[in-house]
Motif scaffolding. Structure first.
Motif, PDB file in Angstrom:
ATOM      1  N   GLY A 155      97.089  54.063 -29.965  1.00 37.61           N
ATOM      2  CA  GLY A 155      97.729  53.737 -29.529  1.00 37.61           C
ATOM      3  C   GLY A 155      96.855  52.215 -28.893  1.00 37.61           C
ATOM      4  O   GLY A 155      97.215  51.126 -27.918  1.00 37.61           O
ATOM      5  N   ARG A 156      94.905  52.599 -28.353  1.00 38.41           N
ATOM      6  CA  ARG A 156      94.724  51.429 -28.097  1.00 38.41           C
ATOM      7  C   ARG A 156      94.231  50.725 -28.989  1.00 38.41           C
ATOM      8  O   ARG A 156      93.886  51.524 -30.303  1.00 38.41           O
ATOM      9  N   ILE A 157      92.829  49.326 -28.631  1.00 38.05           N
ATOM     10  CA  ILE A 157      92.978  49.003 -29.087  1.00 38.05           C
ATOM     11  C   ILE A 157      90.855  49.753 -29.013  1.00 38.05           C
ATOM     12  O   ILE A 157      90.142  49.394 -27.838  1.00 38.05           O
ATOM     13  N   VAL A 158      90.472  49.665 -30.066  1.00 39.82           N
ATOM     14  CA  VAL A 158      88.958  50.200 -29.900  1.00 39.82           C
ATOM     15  C   VAL A 158      87.877  50.041 -30.827  1.00 39.82           C
ATOM     16  O   VAL A 158      87.008  49.770 -30.435  1.00 39.82           O
ATOM     17  N   ALA A 159      88.660  48.487 -31.054  1.00 38.24           N
ATOM     18  CA  ALA A 159      87.316  47.440 -31.698  1.00 38.24           C
ATOM     19  C   ALA A 159      88.624  46.079 -32.142  1.00 38.24           C
ATOM     20  O   ALA A 159      89.249  46.326 -32.772  1.00 38.24           O
ATOM     21  N   ARG A 160      87.503  45.328 -32.085  1.00 33.87           N
ATOM     22  CA  ARG A 160      87.787  43.797 -32.177  1.00 33.87           C
ATOM     23  C   ARG A 160      86.847  42.492 -33.110  1.00 33.87           C
ATOM     24  O   ARG A 160      85.823  42.881 -32.414  1.00 33.87           O
ATOM     25  N   GLY A 161      87.517  41.640 -33.527  1.00 33.83           N
ATOM     26  CA  GLY A 161      85.897  40.882 -34.644  1.00 33.83           C
ATOM     27  C   GLY A 161      85.894  40.077 -35.383  1.00 33.83           C
ATOM     28  O   GLY A 161      87.588  41.327 -36.214  1.00 33.83           O
ATOM     29  N   SER A 162      85.604  39.629 -36.365  1.00 29.93           N
ATOM     30  CA  SER A 162      85.819  39.676 -37.512  1.00 29.93           C
ATOM     31  C   SER A 162      84.815  40.360 -38.419  1.00 29.93           C
ATOM     32  O   SER A 162      84.418  41.549 -37.957  1.00 29.93           O
ATOM     33  N   LEU A 163      84.713  40.677 -39.809  1.00 32.70           N
ATOM     34  CA  LEU A 163      83.766  41.767 -40.341  1.00 32.70           C
ATOM     35  C   LEU A 163      82.881  41.955 -39.712  1.00 32.70           C
ATOM     36  O   LEU A 163      82.051  43.243 -40.043  1.00 32.70           O
ATOM     37  N   GLY A 164      82.402  40.725 -39.761  1.00 33.95           N
ATOM     38  CA  GLY A 164      80.785  40.827 -39.317  1.00 33.95           C
ATOM     39  C   GLY A 164      80.930  41.297 -38.032  1.00 33.95           C
ATOM     40  O   GLY A 164      80.026  41.975 -38.007  1.00 33.95           O
ATOM     41  N   GLU A 165      81.498  41.002 -36.946  1.00 28.47           N
ATOM     42  CA  GLU A 165      81.365  41.431 -36.153  1.00 28.47           C
ATOM     43  C   GLU A 165      82.162  43.025 -35.139  1.00 28.47           C
ATOM     44  O   GLU A 165      81.060  44.221 -35.138  1.00 28.47           O
ATOM     45  N   LEU A 166      82.329  43.119 -36.382  1.00 28.64           N
ATOM     46  CA  LEU A 166      82.519  45.064 -36.430  1.00 28.64           C
ATOM     47  C   LEU A 166      81.534  45.473 -37.330  1.00 28.64           C
ATOM     48  O   LEU A 166      80.841  46.993 -36.959  1.00 28.64           O
ATOM     49  N   ARG A 167      81.131  44.540 -38.548  1.00 28.76           N
ATOM     50  CA  ARG A 167      79.697  45.343 -38.720  1.00 28.76           C
ATOM     51  C   ARG A 167      78.621  45.854 -37.780  1.00 28.76           C
ATOM     52  O   ARG A 167      78.083  47.053 -37.836  1.00 28.76           O
TER      53      ARG A 167
END
Ligand SMILES: Nc1ncnc2c1ncn2[C@@H]1O[C@H](COP(=O)(O)OP(=O)(O)OP(=O)(O)O)[C@@H](O)[C@H]1O
Length: 262
Positions: A209-221
């Motif tokens: 139920g919580r956001i654990v990561a956010r961003g573009s694919l590059g940022e998530l990488r």
């Protein structure tokens, strides 16, 4: 555009969605990913007004969903994870019915139906009863219905289920075309990570139920330390890490219960 603040939903004592904030500008395909039961469908259904949140605000193109539900829904198209359609109607009857709900002009409805049935390869089934359709054909019809009134926000829950490879290709290129002129925002939940990788500008990963990561694919990488990884590797790393953090927090909390201390 879509603006979500502090969205929260409990079922009994169980928290399905826990303080979700999102911003999806026009011209963007925004992916909502997460393991089974993470809270994706509940989040998307609250954004479309199908489920009422316990707390939080949703604003669609300047219309607050709580205060102006009809105006907010008028500009929102929704494609649910299962194609619910009226089996006893024909394709044309179903689409004209939707045009009527949105108070579209008859000649505009006729033009749009023609355009969409051609795009989705359903023209030769215009007069067929929907009950004769396969799952994938129903899914194509649901896309036609959602796009008919030209929504400015499209919310899509698992769009690829039941579609053949040609359907996959069509939907992926369509998503990019729909946002290309910056008139639409798309909010997309999928387990098909290759689709998310190909079409999403930005992504959030939800777990418990919580956001654990956010961003573009590059940022998530970068965040996951998988600098050369594909979205599947990044997703698995982030969800495993968030699960480990959660397990540790639970152990710390319950491992120090007064009754359990020596
Ligand atoms: N009507 C309901 N009553 C009780 N619990 C519910 C209800 N709807 C959803 N839940 C629970 O809320 C949690 C989140 O469900 P949700 O359908 O939003 O997850 P999801 O991320 O879309 O999962 P999936 O990827 O499996 O479709 C799950 O644990 C689910 O069991």
């Amino acid at each position: 555009m879509v603006r979500v603040r502090g969205l929260h939903k409990k079922y009994g004592d169980f928290t399905a969605v826990d303080h979700i904030d999102l911003d999806v500008p026009r011209g963007e395909v925004f992916g909502v990913l997460g393991p089974n039961g993470a809270g994706k469908t509940t989040t998307l259904r609250m954004i479309t007004g199908l489920i009422a949140p316990d707390r939080g605000d949703v604003v669609i193109d300047g219309h607050d969903l709580g205060r102006e539900p009809v105006n907010a829904r008028r500009v929102t198209g929704f494609i649910p994870d299962r194609p619910y359609v009226y089996d006893k109607l024909t394709t044309l009857e179903y689409l004209r019915f939707i045009g009527g709900l949105y108070k579209m002009k008859a000649n505009h409805v006729a033009d749009r139906i023609d355009e969409l049935l051609t795009l989705f390869g359903l023209k030769e089934w215009a007069d067929s009863l929907i009950e004769s359709f396969s799952h994938g054909m129903k899914q194509r019809l649901v896309f036609c219905g959602a796009l008919l009134p030209e929504p400015s926000v499209l919310v899509v829950d698992e769009p690829m289920v039941g579609l053949d490879p040609r359907g996959h290709r069509l939907i992926k290129s369509l998503f990019r075309e729909l946002v290309a002129d910056k008139k639409m925002s798309i909010l997309l939940s999928t387990h098909t990570l290759e689709v998310a990788e190909e079409v999403c500008d930005r992504i959030v990963i939800i777990n418990h139920g919580r956001i654990v990561a956010r961003g573009s694919l590059g940022e998530l990488r970068l965040e996951s330390g998988q600098t050369d990884g594909n979205l599947e590797q990044v997703f698995l790393r982030i969800t495993e890490e968030s699960q480990a953090e959660r397990d540790q927090a639970v152990a710390e909390r319950f491992g120090h219960e007064p009754g359990e201390r020596s």
